[in-house]
Design an enzyme around this catalytic site. Sequence first.
Site, PDB file in Angstrom:
ATOM      1  NE  ARG A 122      45.529  32.547  46.072  1.00  0.00           N
ATOM      2  CZ  ARG A 122      46.352  32.716  45.034  1.00  0.00           C
ATOM      3  NH1 ARG A 122      46.005  33.520  44.048  1.00  0.00           N
ATOM      4  NH2 ARG A 122      47.496  32.102  44.980  1.00  0.00           N
ATOM      5  CG  HIS A 128      52.364  27.673  43.065  1.00  0.00           C
ATOM      6  ND1 HIS A 128      52.834  26.893  42.022  1.00  0.00           N
ATOM      7  CD2 HIS A 128      51.657  28.675  42.498  1.00  0.00           C
ATOM      8  CE1 HIS A 128      52.415  27.416  40.879  1.00  0.00           C
ATOM      9  NE2 HIS A 128      51.693  28.501  41.139  1.00  0.00           N
ATOM     10  CD  GLU A 146      47.305  31.403  36.639  1.00  0.00           C
ATOM     11  OE1 GLU A 146      47.013  31.318  37.839  1.00  0.00           O
ATOM     12  OE2 GLU A 146      47.949  32.350  36.165  1.00  0.00           O
ATOM     13  CG  HIS A 163      51.842  30.559  46.103  1.00  0.00           C
ATOM     14  ND1 HIS A 163      52.819  31.309  45.500  1.00  0.00           N
ATOM     15  CD2 HIS A 163      50.690  30.827  45.420  1.00  0.00           C
ATOM     16  CE1 HIS A 163      52.306  32.011  44.496  1.00  0.00           C
ATOM     17  NE2 HIS A 163      51.001  31.751  44.444  1.00  0.00           N
ATOM     18  NE  ARG A 171      47.932  27.709  42.655  1.00  0.00           N
ATOM     19  CZ  ARG A 171      48.080  29.016  42.503  1.00  0.00           C
ATOM     20  NH1 ARG A 171      48.212  29.779  43.568  1.00  0.00           N
ATOM     21  NH2 ARG A 171      48.115  29.561  41.315  1.00  0.00           N
TER      22      ARG A 171
HETATM   23  C1  SIN Z   1      50.979  31.553  39.262  1.00  0.00           C
HETATM   24  O1  SIN Z   1      51.356  32.293  38.375  1.00  0.00           O
HETATM   25  O2  SIN Z   1      50.970  30.332  39.195  1.00  0.00           O
HETATM   26  C2  SIN Z   1      50.516  32.167  40.558  1.00  0.00           C
HETATM   27  C3  SIN Z   1      49.163  32.647  40.401  1.00  0.00           C
HETATM   28  C4  SIN Z   1      48.517  32.790  41.740  1.00  0.00           C
HETATM   29  O3  SIN Z   1      49.090  32.422  42.770  1.00  0.00           O
HETATM   30  O4  SIN Z   1      47.365  33.233  41.764  1.00  0.00           O
END
Ligand code: SIN
Length: 550
Positions: free
Chosen positions: A404, A262, A142, A369, A310
């Site tokens: 985060r 997000h 991610e 988020h 993010r």
């Molecule tokens: C996601 O699945 O994109 C969310 C993961 C997160 O907020 O840590």
Amino acid sequence: MSTSTYGPGADAGDADRADLVVVGAGIAGLTAALCAAQSGLSVVVVNKGPSWRPDRGEQPTSTFYAQGGVAVVMPDVRSTGPDDVDSIDLHLADTLAAGGGLTDPVASRPILADGWSSVSALIAWGADFDRDADGELLRTREGGHSVRRIIHAGGDATGAAIQRALHNAVAQREAGPGRCIRFLDDAIVTGIRVDDGRVAGVSYLRNARWGVVDAPTVLLATGGAGHLYAATTNPSGATCDGIALALRAGAHVADLEFIQFHPTMLYTPGARGRRTLISEAVRGEGGRLVDVHGRSVTDGVHPMGDLAPRDVVANAVETAIELTGHPCVYLDISGLPDFERRFPTVSAGIRAAGIDPADNRIPVVPGAHYLCGGVVTDDEARTAVDGLLAAGEVARTGLHGANRLASNSLLEGLVMGRRAAAVAVGRRHLRPTRPVPVTTPGPAPILDRDLLQDTMSRRVALRRSADGLAAAAATIASAPRRIPATVREVEDAALTLTASAVVAAATARTESRGAHVRTDCPLTAEVGESHTFRLVDGEIRESGFAGIAV
Ligand code: SIN
């Protein structure tokens, strides 16, 4: 005190005493409850949601809705290539890079290092993470992660699998005096009882009746603050309850200005409330962010492109929306032929909104988020109030800093839930100095929820300015004072108080950093500092707090 066992329809009945009260039933709360019960403590969990039933589709915790997974460094993992070699040092480096200069490395390293043992406990409780044909845990990537280290379950249903495992583990605990976990379902905590400077229990509201539970230790595990905004990825219960309870009890909060948006919440024009999240793991598996003309959204923005941290990606999306005048961007999933199998939750969510995954184009916008800041705790989950603990999203441990790192939050909730339980075990001999009567809340500023959410969405969202923040502060200050008498009003009072703290924190930070972007102060100061606030005579004031005396 009755000792009704956990199970469908069970509750704490006339419960009025416990060794530990846990407020919230997500990963941090249930982990703490389980660990404390394993050490022989009696635990009452105050849960805003209905009692858990395995056949019920949803639970209103953020844990339940978590998609991507749990970021964790696994020892002895089979490496599939040079990009795959992981270490706590690398995880810490990624966490620090995402955190915009405010992540505390001293607090963070042990949390990350405790990750694998905590995940192993979760697996032992029955969490069925996805594995390959050889039984090895599958890992994805991610934003902000330099290697694949996110484990997941049910494809993108990680949170639901964790919630199920924790509830099953709770249900398997033997009932009996001093060895059980009891639930007050459909209940909201309205106040922390502090007597002679020490926590004495909680007051709660349930079925229009007020009650109390006496306990020497209370853990806030209430989740986040998404419903400060008109549209959010958070469940309906994310109404800042724990932040407000902690402020009123005398604890300190920090980094509240860092509300993480997000980058990919499903675009559903005009809709309010919880919206479908499109997991960052979709980009980790090859999805690409493009504008309405098909151009990359992150080209030239960051070396990690669509998998940058993010805050960077969310701002790139916002910029693309501004530049094109089109209200959303798109996630191009044409490179993911197996999309529906790998992402069943996302697929169901977009189908419910009338979008066919086979179209290969999901409309997305940034959405509120995650609250990176929260109630200030030390590395054992202790707040500044003796006996009041906080863990999970409600807490500010120093791990998340100004932004985060994706999927660090389930890990943090798990690790800190275990540590909170250990603190509660050490305090079990403490008893309230005297019984405290049931108390109902006094008058509090309560702003109409739609007005509050619209104000926050317009003035205190991804980008802020001094003028907008001043306008938001004026609107919040106009809130009438009322005595909250329903669950909704208790939540609204928490939202109003937390909104004033978020605005105060965002106003005080005259720079741009991480998830806090000031259009009137675009530069980042060379040295970053956390700002800490507390409630003094009903007003949010900067506290200059530097540590926790325990
Ligand atoms: C996601 O699945 O994109 C969310 C993961 C997160 O907020 O840590």
